[in-house]
Scaffold this active site. Structure first.
Site, PDB file in Angstrom:
ATOM      1  N   ARG A  23       1.005  -1.450   0.167  1.00  0.00           N
ATOM      2  CA  ARG A  23      -0.217  -0.116  -0.207  1.00  0.00           C
ATOM      3  C   ARG A  23       0.973   1.313   0.067  1.00  0.00           C
ATOM      4  O   ARG A  23       0.865   2.052  -0.949  1.00  0.00           O
ATOM      5  CB  ARG A  23      -1.023  -0.065   1.121  1.00  0.00           C
ATOM      6  CG  ARG A  23      -1.997   0.737   1.225  1.00  0.00           C
ATOM      7  CD  ARG A  23      -1.795   2.393   1.629  1.00  0.00           C
ATOM      8  NE  ARG A  23      -1.192   2.332   2.860  1.00  0.00           N
ATOM      9  CZ  ARG A  23      -0.566   3.373   3.544  1.00  0.00           C
ATOM     10  NH1 ARG A  23      -0.299   4.609   2.885  1.00  0.00           N
ATOM     11  NH2 ARG A  23      -0.136   3.508   4.626  1.00  0.00           N
ATOM     12  N   ASP A  24       1.750   1.558   1.048  1.00  0.00           N
ATOM     13  CA  ASP A  24       2.462   2.590   1.253  1.00  0.00           C
ATOM     14  C   ASP A  24       3.437   2.636   0.156  1.00  0.00           C
ATOM     15  O   ASP A  24       3.851   3.676  -0.472  1.00  0.00           O
ATOM     16  CB  ASP A  24       3.101   2.697   2.627  1.00  0.00           C
ATOM     17  CG  ASP A  24       3.374   4.017   2.977  1.00  0.00           C
ATOM     18  OD1 ASP A  24       3.198   5.114   2.475  1.00  0.00           O
ATOM     19  OD2 ASP A  24       4.053   4.228   4.333  1.00  0.00           O
ATOM     20  N   HIS A 215       4.474   4.116  13.099  1.00  0.00           N
ATOM     21  CA  HIS A 215       4.668   4.147  11.684  1.00  0.00           C
ATOM     22  C   HIS A 215       5.685   5.230  11.351  1.00  0.00           C
ATOM     23  O   HIS A 215       5.425   6.277  11.458  1.00  0.00           O
ATOM     24  CB  HIS A 215       3.323   4.205  10.865  1.00  0.00           C
ATOM     25  CG  HIS A 215       3.440   4.464   9.312  1.00  0.00           C
ATOM     26  ND1 HIS A 215       2.835   3.745   8.621  1.00  0.00           N
ATOM     27  CD2 HIS A 215       4.144   5.314   8.571  1.00  0.00           C
ATOM     28  CE1 HIS A 215       3.115   3.922   7.169  1.00  0.00           C
ATOM     29  NE2 HIS A 215       3.892   5.093   7.171  1.00  0.00           N
ATOM     30  N   HIS A 217       8.988   6.791   9.104  1.00  0.00           N
ATOM     31  CA  HIS A 217       9.827   6.879   7.752  1.00  0.00           C
ATOM     32  C   HIS A 217      11.291   7.286   8.205  1.00  0.00           C
ATOM     33  O   HIS A 217      11.461   7.882   9.131  1.00  0.00           O
ATOM     34  CB  HIS A 217       8.899   8.155   6.694  1.00  0.00           C
ATOM     35  CG  HIS A 217       7.869   7.626   6.081  1.00  0.00           C
ATOM     36  ND1 HIS A 217       7.521   7.350   5.028  1.00  0.00           N
ATOM     37  CD2 HIS A 217       6.437   7.357   6.603  1.00  0.00           C
ATOM     38  CE1 HIS A 217       6.353   7.124   4.730  1.00  0.00           C
ATOM     39  NE2 HIS A 217       5.848   6.909   6.038  1.00  0.00           N
ATOM     40  N   CYS A 248       4.854   9.346   1.506  1.00  0.00           N
ATOM     41  CA  CYS A 248       3.493  10.392   1.361  1.00  0.00           C
ATOM     42  C   CYS A 248       3.711  10.988   0.004  1.00  0.00           C
ATOM     43  O   CYS A 248       4.899  11.525   0.115  1.00  0.00           O
ATOM     44  CB  CYS A 248       3.782  11.261   2.541  1.00  0.00           C
ATOM     45  SG  CYS A 248       2.451  12.421   2.456  1.00  0.00           S
TER      46      CYS A 248
HETATM   47  N1  COA Z   1     -13.273   4.478  -3.119  1.00  0.00           N
HETATM   48  C1  COA Z   1     -13.657   4.572  -4.382  1.00  0.00           C
HETATM   49  N2  COA Z   1     -14.132   5.549  -4.907  1.00  0.00           N
HETATM   50  C2  COA Z   1     -14.387   6.705  -4.111  1.00  0.00           C
HETATM   51  C3  COA Z   1     -14.000   6.732  -2.856  1.00  0.00           C
HETATM   52  C4  COA Z   1     -13.465   5.332  -2.382  1.00  0.00           C
HETATM   53  N3  COA Z   1     -12.962   5.149  -0.954  1.00  0.00           N
HETATM   54  N4  COA Z   1     -14.243   7.751  -2.202  1.00  0.00           N
HETATM   55  C5  COA Z   1     -14.610   8.595  -2.964  1.00  0.00           C
HETATM   56  N5  COA Z   1     -14.667   7.915  -4.244  1.00  0.00           N
HETATM   57  C6  COA Z   1     -14.972   8.649  -5.471  1.00  0.00           C
HETATM   58  C7  COA Z   1     -16.598   8.895  -5.362  1.00  0.00           C
HETATM   59  O1  COA Z   1     -17.490   7.992  -5.701  1.00  0.00           O
HETATM   60  C8  COA Z   1     -16.623  10.007  -6.619  1.00  0.00           C
HETATM   61  O2  COA Z   1     -16.614   9.456  -7.764  1.00  0.00           O
HETATM   62  P1  COA Z   1     -17.212  10.367  -9.143  1.00  0.00           P
HETATM   63  O3  COA Z   1     -16.391  11.087  -9.391  1.00  0.00           O
HETATM   64  O4  COA Z   1     -16.948   9.173 -10.238  1.00  0.00           O
HETATM   65  O5  COA Z   1     -18.782  10.536  -8.663  1.00  0.00           O
HETATM   66  C9  COA Z   1     -15.053  10.757  -6.379  1.00  0.00           C
HETATM   67  O6  COA Z   1     -14.294   9.823  -5.797  1.00  0.00           O
HETATM   68  C10 COA Z   1     -15.250  11.870  -5.677  1.00  0.00           C
HETATM   69  O7  COA Z   1     -15.761  11.508  -4.246  1.00  0.00           O
HETATM   70  P2  COA Z   1     -15.603  12.619  -3.175  1.00  0.00           P
HETATM   71  O8  COA Z   1     -16.440  11.969  -2.179  1.00  0.00           O
HETATM   72  O9  COA Z   1     -16.169  13.878  -3.563  1.00  0.00           O
HETATM   73  O10 COA Z   1     -14.155  12.572  -2.823  1.00  0.00           O
HETATM   74  P3  COA Z   1     -12.840  13.868  -2.665  1.00  0.00           P
HETATM   75  O11 COA Z   1     -12.747  13.765  -4.155  1.00  0.00           O
HETATM   76  O12 COA Z   1     -13.352  14.614  -1.901  1.00  0.00           O
HETATM   77  O13 COA Z   1     -11.733  12.859  -2.323  1.00  0.00           O
HETATM   78  C11 COA Z   1     -11.042  11.170  -0.695  1.00  0.00           C
HETATM   79  C12 COA Z   1     -11.730  12.303  -0.835  1.00  0.00           C
HETATM   80  C13 COA Z   1     -10.821  10.804   0.718  1.00  0.00           C
HETATM   81  C14 COA Z   1     -11.710   9.785  -1.348  1.00  0.00           C
HETATM   82  C15 COA Z   1      -9.790  11.204  -1.524  1.00  0.00           C
HETATM   83  O14 COA Z   1      -8.834  12.202  -1.287  1.00  0.00           O
HETATM   84  C16 COA Z   1      -8.695   9.899  -1.369  1.00  0.00           C
HETATM   85  O15 COA Z   1      -9.303   8.723  -1.800  1.00  0.00           O
HETATM   86  N6  COA Z   1      -7.765  10.067  -0.669  1.00  0.00           N
HETATM   87  C17 COA Z   1      -6.739   8.888  -0.385  1.00  0.00           C
HETATM   88  C18 COA Z   1      -5.361   9.690  -0.246  1.00  0.00           C
HETATM   89  C19 COA Z   1      -4.458   8.697   0.110  1.00  0.00           C
HETATM   90  O16 COA Z   1      -4.556   7.456   0.180  1.00  0.00           O
HETATM   91  N7  COA Z   1      -3.058   9.198   0.557  1.00  0.00           N
HETATM   92  C20 COA Z   1      -2.066   8.204   0.717  1.00  0.00           C
HETATM   93  C21 COA Z   1      -2.139   7.514   2.155  1.00  0.00           C
HETATM   94  S1  COA Z   1      -2.172   8.393   3.415  1.00  0.00           S
END
Ligand code: COA
Length: 316
Positions: A23-24, A215, A217, A248
């Site tokens: 994942r990371d 955790h 780094h 990150c």
């Molecule tokens: N799995 C799949 N799709 C997801 C989802 C999830 N967990 N959460 C949101 N989505 C999709 C929505 O369905 C939507 O899809 P669409 O555009 O086709 O309608 C889109 O993503 C936007 O949804 P929204 O709720 O507005 O999310 P956002 O754009 O505000 O993003 C997060 C918020 C949290 C979902 C996003 O920033 C994210 O996944 N971040 C992960 C960051 C990460 O892993 N960083 C590294 C590790 S710390």
């Protein structure tokens, strides 16, 4: 074999490793690793004695395109007794996707600092906590262990210091909500051993029954020193990433805490990690082929400290 060093109480004699490279590590790689290759790699990792593997994240595929195959990975890997499969999840949608794949653990993620939360998750810490309350409700009958990772617990790349009091306040809220375990994350390698000692002692004293994971780094070369400080404070659970892969997305020069280097250090000190280091090193040696570049891990290149060399022959 080295004689194990004497350990002043409360240094634990056994630790657990949660392997987070799938994942990371993969989340910031330039190339998408094909699903079948991910599955083969995770299956190899799960036969090395690791206690837990963070196999992927159920995040938005737009935010983390490398892990868009999360469901196929989790349903495709072998499930081995004694190896828990955990996945990173930021919101309710991710929880529903993860629960549908019969994961053992969900690792929720939120930030301790506002700006990192907004940059990474588009949520402030308080908004994440609101999501978590719903998630705990959605998952309450699943039997799945719910952990929460608190990013930037040792400093934020945008705001700088995150006061220990703020971290403790958020941990209290998490535990109050019903979160079962908490991971304190040094997201961009800002922590130092004195700070780690202080926070670890504080959480273990206040919540002795909560499983805490650390955790780290190695972005600034302090990863192993920080792990040692946490262990000396009584921490037994560590995240680490094979080869030191990943980090990150918001900090250039990222280096993760390398699993095989961490295992090597603790085993050399006589601490039981449960991991077959030789088997782990074999998997680590396959990493450059899997991802297409060298990785920072050191023991895989230097060999274990028990390695011996032939004396150079002098011409007389
Ligand atoms: N799995 C799949 N799709 C997801 C989802 C999830 N967990 N959460 C949101 N989505 C999709 C929505 O369905 C939507 O899809 P669409 O555009 O086709 O309608 C889109 O993503 C936007 O949804 P929204 O709720 O507005 O999310 P956002 O754009 O505000 O993003 C997060 C918020 C949290 C979902 C996003 O920033 C994210 O996944 N971040 C992960 C960051 C990460 O892993 N960083 C590294 C590790 S710390």
């Amino acid at each position: 074999m080295h004689k194990p060093m004497s350990q002043p109480s409360p240094c634990p004699t056994i630790i657990e490793i949660n392997e987070v490279a799938p994942r990371d590590g993969l989340q910031i790689e330039a190339r998408f690793v094909p699903t079948e290759e991910k599955i083969r790699w995770i299956d190899a990792l799960s036969s090395t004695g690791l206690r837990r593997i963070e196999a992927t994240s159920f995040t938005s595929p737009k935010a983390i395109p490398n892990l868009r195959d999360a469901a196929d990975v989790v349903t495709g890997i072998q499930r081995r007794k004694g190896v828990d499969i955990t996945v990173l999840v930021p919101n309710v949608k991710g929880t529903e996707r993860a629960l549908a794949c019969q994961v053992d653990e969900i690792n929720l993620v939120m930030s301790a600092s506002n700006s990192h939360g907004l940059a990474n998750l588009r949520m402030t810490p308080e908004q994440s906590l609101e999501q978590f309350a719903v998630i705990l409700d959605v998952s309450k009958d699943s039997g799945v262990f719910i952990n929460a990772s608190l990013s930037t617990a040792f400093g934020c790349p945008f705001e700088g210091d995150v006061p220990e009091a703020r971290v403790l306040e958020l941990v209290e809220k998490l535990i109050g909500l019903g979160i079962q375990g908490v991971t304190l994350c040094d997201t961009t390698g800002m922590a130092n051993p004195a700070q780690v000692k202080s926070l670890c002692e504080a959480v273990l004293e206040r919540w002795p029954d909560t499983p805490f994971t650390l955790h780290f780094h190695n972005t600034r070369g302090m990863g192993l020193a920080n792990a040692l400080a946490a262990w000396q404070a009584g921490i037994i659970r560590f995240d680490a990433s094979l080869g030191g892969l990943g980090g990150c997305p918001f900090a250039p020069g990222q280096r993760a805490m390398c699993t095989e280097d961490l295992v090597h250090m603790f085993e050399a000190m006589g601490v039981d990690t449960g991991v077959d280091l030789d088997a782990l090193l074999e998997v680590a040696a396959t990493l450059p082929d899997l991802i297409g570049h060298d990785v920072p891990g050191q023991v895989v290149k230097a060999g274990k400290s028990t390695r011996r060399y032939a004396m150079p022959v002098r011409e007389s």
